[in-house]
Design a protein around this motif. Structure first.
Motif, PDB file in Angstrom:
ATOM      1  N   ASP A  84       0.863  -1.164   0.000  1.00 29.12           N
ATOM      2  CA  ASP A  84       0.000   0.000   0.000  1.00 29.12           C
ATOM      3  C   ASP A  84       0.919   1.240   0.000  1.00 29.12           C
ATOM      4  O   ASP A  84       2.142   1.106   0.179  1.00 29.12           O
ATOM      5  CB  ASP A  84      -0.841  -0.065   1.287  1.00 29.12           C
ATOM      6  N   ASP A  86      -0.267   4.902   1.322  1.00 31.35           N
ATOM      7  CA  ASP A  86      -0.513   5.878   2.392  1.00 31.35           C
ATOM      8  C   ASP A  86      -0.429   5.248   3.780  1.00 31.35           C
ATOM      9  O   ASP A  86      -1.111   4.265   4.074  1.00 31.35           O
ATOM     10  CB  ASP A  86      -1.865   6.562   2.169  1.00 31.35           C
ATOM     11  N   GLU A  87       0.435   5.820   4.589  1.00 31.43           N
ATOM     12  CA  GLU A  87       0.726   5.347   5.951  1.00 31.43           C
ATOM     13  C   GLU A  87       1.402   3.972   5.932  1.00 31.43           C
ATOM     14  O   GLU A  87       1.483   3.293   6.955  1.00 31.43           O
ATOM     15  CB  GLU A  87      -0.532   5.339   6.830  1.00 31.43           C
ATOM     16  N   THR A  88       1.891   3.566   4.771  1.00 32.11           N
ATOM     17  CA  THR A  88       2.701   2.349   4.674  1.00 32.11           C
ATOM     18  C   THR A  88       4.083   2.717   4.137  1.00 32.11           C
ATOM     19  O   THR A  88       5.097   2.305   4.701  1.00 32.11           O
ATOM     20  CB  THR A  88       2.015   1.303   3.777  1.00 32.11           C
ATOM     21  N   ASP A 199      -1.252  -0.617   6.176  1.00 30.75           N
ATOM     22  CA  ASP A 199      -1.693  -0.108   7.482  1.00 30.75           C
ATOM     23  C   ASP A 199      -3.160  -0.434   7.691  1.00 30.75           C
ATOM     24  O   ASP A 199      -3.741  -0.102   8.717  1.00 30.75           O
ATOM     25  CB  ASP A 199      -1.526   1.420   7.553  1.00 30.75           C
ATOM     26  N   ASP A 203      -5.431  -4.283   2.965  1.00 32.36           N
ATOM     27  CA  ASP A 203      -4.211  -4.301   2.143  1.00 32.36           C
ATOM     28  C   ASP A 203      -3.658  -5.728   2.025  1.00 32.36           C
ATOM     29  O   ASP A 203      -2.767  -5.976   1.201  1.00 32.36           O
ATOM     30  CB  ASP A 203      -3.125  -3.410   2.760  1.00 32.36           C
TER      31      ASP A 203
HETATM   32 MG    MG Z   1      -2.807   3.001   3.710  1.00 38.06          MG
END
Ligand code: MG
Length: 269
Positions: A84, A86-88, A199, A203
């Motif tokens: 992934d 975003d935030e990963t 995250d 995912d």
């Molecule tokens: Mg994400």
């Protein structure tokens, strides 16, 4: 903002005290407790805690050890990892801060204004890990629910940090569905996916997709052997399906309605 609220409460309390015993004719507008400012607190932790950095490094350092194990077992197809974004691999906490300090939650317009800047920093450990995987001949596919209109800025942001395989062929954006299973299957046609990074539980597998939060939590526990093995999970307390699941993905509810539902599931004593 907090002070304004405190003064508001004091003012209302004062007004109530001045009144006689008459019941209030109109209920005082209820304030929200968790939305939209909870994400601001979470973003503060993501930005300024050493613990966030340590958790991310722990995830990616363990991932490198696992990858070495998988590399020793040769499969029939070339190897890939799926991640992934975003935030990963990218840290969007400035977006959550911006929204929270403006008393707002997520919306598509403000989100695309943020991603267009291609200014997200990296999640600690991510650039090193994916460069390491690439150095071992493992391809990296970025499966994200960013939209087609965000393609150029997303690639620019990834390329800024020299993420490997940051190109059109390896960037799989959201098309008709936010579910990622179809895109994972596309990768599987040519590659063995040895590990997945995210995250958000969706995912990793569609067993988590759009489930009420109780079922989702039960499924998370059932998948225990996968974490730190094939599934590498990164922390994100700011947003995600964990939140949507609580109000049953009724995204059109008002912040006040969502907040009430969230408060109803909090464990208090
Ligand atoms: Mg994400």
């Amino acid at each position: 903002m907090k002070m304004t609220r405190i003064w508001g409460v004091l003012l209302l309390a004062g007004m109530a005290a001045c009144k006689s015993v008459q019941p209030a004719a109109t209920p005082v507008a209820q304030s929200t407790k968790l939305i939209p400012h909870g994400a601001g607190w979470a973003a503060l932790w993501q930005q300024q805690s050493g613990e966030y950095k340590a958790l991310c490094l722990q995830a990616y350092q363990l991932a490198a050890l696992r990858l070495d194990q998988y590399l020793a077992q040769k499969g029939a197809k070339p190897l890939a990892v799926v991640t992934d974004i975003d935030e990963t691999v990218l840290d969007n906490s400035p977006y959550s801060v911006h929204q929270a300090l403006n008393d707002r939650g997520y919306d598509e317009k403000s989100w695309s204004e943020w991603t267009a800047k291609a200014a997200a920093d990296t999640v600690p450990g991510a650039p090193n890990f994916f460069k390491y995987a690439a150095s071992k001949g493992v391809q990296v596919f970025y499966i994200t629910n960013r939209s087609e209109s965000e393609r150029a800025a997303t690639l620019k942001n990834l390329q800024r940090y020299n993420f490997p395989f940051a190109d059109d062929q390896h960037l799989m954006l959201k098309t008709t569905t936010s579910g990622k299973e179809g895109r994972r299957q596309q990768v599987l046609q040519q590659f063995d996916i040895v590990m997945l990074f995210g995250d958000n539980l969706s995912d990793f597998s569609n067993i988590f997709d759009k489930k009420p939060y109780q079922e989702r939590n039960a499924a998370a526990l059932k998948s225990a052997p996968e974490y730190g093995s094939r599934f590498i999970v990164l922390p994100n307390p700011m947003y995600g399906d964990w939140e949507g699941a609580i109000y049953n993905f009724q995204y059109k509810l008002t912040d006040h309605q969502k907040d009430s539902i969230m408060q109803s599931v909090l464990k208090n004593y």
